[in-house]
Scaffold this motif. Structure first.
Motif, mmCIF file in Angstrom:
data_model
loop_
_atom_site.group_PDB
_atom_site.id
_atom_site.type_symbol
_atom_site.label_atom_id
_atom_site.label_comp_id
_atom_site.label_asym_id
_atom_site.label_seq_id
_atom_site.Cartn_x
_atom_site.Cartn_y
_atom_site.Cartn_z
ATOM 1 N N UNK A 152 0.838 -1.188 0.000
ATOM 2 C CA UNK A 152 0.000 0.000 0.000
ATOM 3 C C UNK A 152 0.871 1.235 0.000
ATOM 4 N N UNK A 153 0.319 2.347 -0.424
ATOM 5 C CA UNK A 153 1.017 3.624 -0.371
ATOM 6 C C UNK A 153 0.528 4.442 0.822
ATOM 7 N N UNK A 154 -0.770 4.488 0.978
ATOM 8 C CA UNK A 154 -1.354 5.263 2.079
ATOM 9 C C UNK A 154 -2.319 4.379 2.852
ATOM 10 N N UNK A 155 -2.439 4.662 4.128
ATOM 11 C CA UNK A 155 -3.323 3.878 4.984
ATOM 12 C C UNK A 155 -3.926 4.789 6.031
ATOM 13 N N UNK A 156 -5.105 4.443 6.481
ATOM 14 C CA UNK A 156 -5.727 5.322 7.462
ATOM 15 C C UNK A 156 -6.801 4.637 8.265
ATOM 16 N N UNK A 157 -7.220 5.351 9.296
ATOM 17 C CA UNK A 157 -8.325 4.922 10.153
ATOM 18 C C UNK A 157 -9.503 5.860 9.937
ATOM 19 N N UNK A 158 -10.656 5.281 9.797
ATOM 20 C CA UNK A 158 -11.896 6.003 9.586
ATOM 21 C C UNK A 158 -12.916 5.510 10.605
ATOM 22 N N UNK A 159 -13.930 6.320 10.838
ATOM 23 C CA UNK A 159 -14.969 5.870 11.761
ATOM 24 C C UNK A 159 -16.331 6.344 11.271
ATOM 25 N N UNK A 160 -17.338 5.586 11.670
ATOM 26 C CA UNK A 160 -18.703 5.953 11.324
ATOM 27 C C UNK A 160 -19.610 5.617 12.488
ATOM 28 N N UNK A 161 -20.279 6.648 12.983
ATOM 29 C CA UNK A 161 -21.263 6.489 14.054
ATOM 30 C C UNK A 161 -22.648 6.401 13.435
ATOM 31 N N UNK A 162 -23.602 5.803 14.128
ATOM 32 C CA UNK A 162 -24.963 5.698 13.582
ATOM 33 C C UNK A 162 -25.517 7.066 13.218
ATOM 34 N N UNK A 163 -26.058 7.160 12.009
ATOM 35 C CA UNK A 163 -26.675 8.399 11.567
ATOM 36 C C UNK A 163 -25.701 9.484 11.150
ATOM 37 N N UNK A 164 -24.417 9.159 11.124
ATOM 38 C CA UNK A 164 -23.418 10.158 10.754
ATOM 39 C C UNK A 164 -22.605 9.679 9.562
ATOM 40 N N UNK A 176 -10.194 9.723 10.434
ATOM 41 C CA UNK A 176 -9.642 10.030 11.750
ATOM 42 C C UNK A 176 -8.155 10.344 11.654
ATOM 43 N N UNK A 177 -7.411 9.459 11.032
ATOM 44 C CA UNK A 177 -5.972 9.644 10.912
ATOM 45 C C UNK A 177 -5.463 8.812 9.746
ATOM 46 N N UNK A 178 -4.551 9.387 8.975
ATOM 47 C CA UNK A 178 -3.987 8.701 7.823
ATOM 48 C C UNK A 178 -2.474 8.863 7.794
ATOM 49 N N UNK A 179 -1.817 7.931 7.112
ATOM 50 C CA UNK A 179 -0.356 7.884 7.119
ATOM 51 C C UNK A 179 0.165 7.484 5.750
ATOM 52 N N UNK A 186 -4.237 14.143 11.069
ATOM 53 C CA UNK A 186 -5.217 13.868 12.111
ATOM 54 C C UNK A 186 -6.406 14.812 11.962
ATOM 55 N N UNK A 187 -7.593 14.290 12.129
ATOM 56 C CA UNK A 187 -8.769 15.140 12.191
ATOM 57 C C UNK A 187 -8.681 16.017 13.430
ATOM 58 N N UNK A 188 -9.232 17.216 13.342
ATOM 59 C CA UNK A 188 -9.174 18.134 14.478
ATOM 60 C C UNK A 188 -9.791 17.522 15.732
ATOM 61 N N UNK A 189 -10.803 16.699 15.536
ATOM 62 C CA UNK A 189 -11.522 16.126 16.676
ATOM 63 C C UNK A 189 -10.668 15.162 17.495
ATOM 64 N N UNK A 190 -9.550 14.686 16.941
ATOM 65 C CA UNK A 190 -8.731 13.705 17.659
ATOM 66 C C UNK A 190 -7.299 14.162 17.886
ATOM 67 N N UNK A 191 -6.937 15.322 17.375
ATOM 68 C CA UNK A 191 -5.562 15.813 17.550
ATOM 69 C C UNK A 191 -5.186 15.885 19.012
ATOM 70 N N UNK A 246 -7.654 9.419 26.197
ATOM 71 C CA UNK A 246 -8.650 10.421 26.619
ATOM 72 C C UNK A 246 -9.932 10.293 25.818
ATOM 73 N N UNK A 247 -10.420 9.080 25.737
ATOM 74 C CA UNK A 247 -11.591 8.818 24.909
ATOM 75 C C UNK A 247 -12.830 9.509 25.455
ATOM 76 N N UNK A 248 -13.678 9.937 24.519
ATOM 77 C CA UNK A 248 -14.911 10.641 24.847
ATOM 78 C C UNK A 248 -16.099 9.851 24.299
ATOM 79 N N UNK A 249 -17.279 10.055 24.856
ATOM 80 C CA UNK A 249 -18.454 9.361 24.308
ATOM 81 C C UNK A 249 -18.646 9.610 22.818
ATOM 82 N N UNK A 250 -18.284 10.785 22.357
ATOM 83 C CA UNK A 250 -18.446 11.091 20.925
ATOM 84 C C UNK A 250 -17.455 10.360 20.036
ATOM 85 N N UNK A 251 -16.514 9.650 20.615
ATOM 86 C CA UNK A 251 -15.619 8.798 19.834
ATOM 87 C C UNK A 251 -16.259 7.447 19.512
ATOM 88 N N UNK A 252 -17.415 7.184 20.089
ATOM 89 C CA UNK A 252 -18.105 5.928 19.840
ATOM 90 C C UNK A 252 -18.461 5.797 18.361
#
Length: 125
Positions: free
Chosen positions: A28-40, A45-48, A57-62, A82-88
């Motif tokens: 691979x050349x690029x790889x990343x983490x993504x997330x999806x919450x219900x209804x969103x 989130x972060x890519x490398x 990094x997304x601002x929400x997780x920096x 420092x996980x938050x409920x909105x990281x679910x």
């Protein structure tokens, strides 16, 4: 062909930590983490970049999340502190053999990337 298998999700209390792993087979050349919450919408989130190790990094997780890789183990990690409920969300690993800057891959992800099956992260007391 790239295959990705995520692991490490679970239930954690607010303020806690988790480390997600993405086991990779294939190049691979690029790889990343993504997330999806219900209804969103899906969020990058972060890519490398595998070429120079540059990251995005997304601002929400920096300052809370860190992406890293272990080339010997063909694994990419996402350390989440420092996980938050909105990281679910369901967290997905995605990779692409084409040239992508980390920010481009995270912000403009497409179904044409190779995707893992996802792992659930729930932050709740």
């Amino acid at each position: 062909q790239v295959q990705l298998v995520e692991s490490g999700g679970g239930l954690v209390q607010p303020g806690g930590s988790l480390r997600l792993s993405c086991a990779i087979s294939g190049d691979y050349y690029a790889i990343g983490w993504f997330r999806q919450a219900p209804g969103r919408e899906r969020e990058g989130v972060s890519c490398l970049s595998s070429e120079d190790g540059s990251t995005y990094y997304a601002d929400s997780v920096k300052g809370r999340f860190t992406i890293s890789r272990d080339n010997a183990k063909n694994t990419v990690y996402l350390q989440m502190n420092s996980l938050k409920p909105e990281d679910t969300a369901v967290y997905y690993c995605a990779a692409d053999g084409r040239f992508f800057l980390p920010r481009t891959m995270c912000v403009f992800s497409t179904p044409s990337h190779y995707w893992g099956q996802g792992t659930q992260v729930t932050v709740s007391s």
